[in-house]
Motif scaffolding. Sequence first.
Motif, mmCIF file in Angstrom:
data_model
loop_
_atom_site.group_PDB
_atom_site.id
_atom_site.type_symbol
_atom_site.label_atom_id
_atom_site.label_comp_id
_atom_site.label_asym_id
_atom_site.label_seq_id
_atom_site.Cartn_x
_atom_site.Cartn_y
_atom_site.Cartn_z
ATOM 1 N N HIS A 60 -30.894 11.306 -13.301
ATOM 2 C CA HIS A 60 -32.021 11.107 -13.965
ATOM 3 C C HIS A 60 -31.821 10.358 -15.274
ATOM 4 C CE1 HIS A 60 -35.517 13.186 -16.027
ATOM 5 N NE2 HIS A 60 -35.856 12.082 -15.206
ATOM 6 N N LEU A 61 -31.318 11.058 -16.183
ATOM 7 C CA LEU A 61 -31.069 10.456 -17.661
ATOM 8 C C LEU A 61 -29.942 10.500 -18.355
ATOM 9 C CD1 LEU A 61 -34.699 11.322 -19.013
ATOM 10 C CD2 LEU A 61 -33.762 9.014 -18.312
ATOM 11 N N HIS A 77 -33.151 18.533 -17.488
ATOM 12 C CA HIS A 77 -34.594 18.571 -16.912
ATOM 13 C C HIS A 77 -34.403 19.280 -15.467
ATOM 14 C CE1 HIS A 77 -33.837 14.864 -19.295
ATOM 15 N NE2 HIS A 77 -35.180 15.265 -19.949
ATOM 16 N N GLY A 78 -33.468 20.095 -15.160
ATOM 17 C CA GLY A 78 -33.493 21.208 -13.991
ATOM 18 C C GLY A 78 -33.165 20.206 -12.830
ATOM 19 N N GLY A 103 -33.279 19.084 -5.709
ATOM 20 C CA GLY A 103 -34.513 19.413 -6.505
ATOM 21 C C GLY A 103 -34.574 18.828 -7.954
ATOM 22 N N GLY A 104 -35.462 18.570 -8.503
ATOM 23 C CA GLY A 104 -35.769 18.167 -9.975
ATOM 24 C C GLY A 104 -36.175 16.845 -9.697
ATOM 25 N N PRO A 105 -35.836 15.961 -11.020
ATOM 26 C CA PRO A 105 -36.575 14.677 -11.205
ATOM 27 C C PRO A 105 -35.735 13.736 -10.938
ATOM 28 C CG PRO A 105 -36.038 15.718 -13.399
ATOM 29 C CD PRO A 105 -35.993 16.640 -12.407
ATOM 30 N N ALA A 106 -34.351 13.891 -10.836
ATOM 31 C CA ALA A 106 -33.536 12.810 -10.200
ATOM 32 C C ALA A 106 -33.776 12.178 -9.196
ATOM 33 C CB ALA A 106 -31.952 13.711 -10.077
ATOM 34 N N VAL A 136 -29.946 27.340 -14.651
ATOM 35 C CA VAL A 136 -31.173 26.851 -15.726
ATOM 36 C C VAL A 136 -32.311 26.986 -15.092
ATOM 37 C CG1 VAL A 136 -29.425 24.850 -16.067
ATOM 38 C CG2 VAL A 136 -31.170 24.529 -14.229
ATOM 39 N N ASP A 137 -33.434 27.115 -16.342
ATOM 40 C CA ASP A 137 -34.737 27.183 -15.987
ATOM 41 C C ASP A 137 -35.297 26.124 -14.917
ATOM 42 O OD1 ASP A 137 -34.659 29.536 -17.152
ATOM 43 O OD2 ASP A 137 -35.364 28.672 -19.245
ATOM 44 N N ALA A 138 -36.160 26.258 -14.096
ATOM 45 C CA ALA A 138 -36.537 25.196 -13.224
ATOM 46 C C ALA A 138 -37.326 24.334 -13.955
ATOM 47 C CB ALA A 138 -37.412 25.914 -12.094
#
Length: 198
Positions: free
Chosen positions: A118-119, A137-138, A149-152, A196-198
Amino acid sequence: MADETKSRRLQPVGRRTFLRYSLFGATSAGLGGFGLAALAQLWPRPGDELTGEVPIGVAAELASEIDGERAPYRVPEGGLSIVRWDPANAAAERAYGEDHAVGEGFGLMALYTQACPHLGCAVPWCQSSQWFECPCHGSRYNRYGEWTGGPAPRGLDRYASFIEDGVFVVDFSNLITGPARTANALEQSAEGPSCVDA
Ligand code: FES
């Protein structure tokens, strides 16, 4: 006079002014976070200076240590998490058999966990869920580094590897882009609470 000064100082902030400052603060914090993540992408990271074929250790011993600990074998100087994969799983063999080490009844893969696709944050292992989980970012990845899951935009990148004379060797000149989001050869659900928090 002193009372007048005091009352001027204590003028309540108007709703519009409050909203304007809140918006400015939130935007600055967002841009700041993005800037830091972008900077992290440019900064030299562990593994960036390693090239060529690097022997990591006796393959069978690494596989048994990974099994015993129920955790990847970390190689911090290379930014790696070595995981065990199963060549007897047809889907895994199709997806990973060509580029990753295969031993006697086991496989090993060198995931590049120092940079989330992701970043660019480092992605630690979460012992309770048995997944990799990015604290920024989860984004989450299963034990094979496949996106769950997540933005990756994809799974974790990984280096090509092989076994020679019983030794597990990572080829740092061959970084393989992580599998597409749809890849799910392992079909592993989270095995416990997330780190980690979602
Ligand atoms: S850097 Fe954003 S999810 Fe990992």
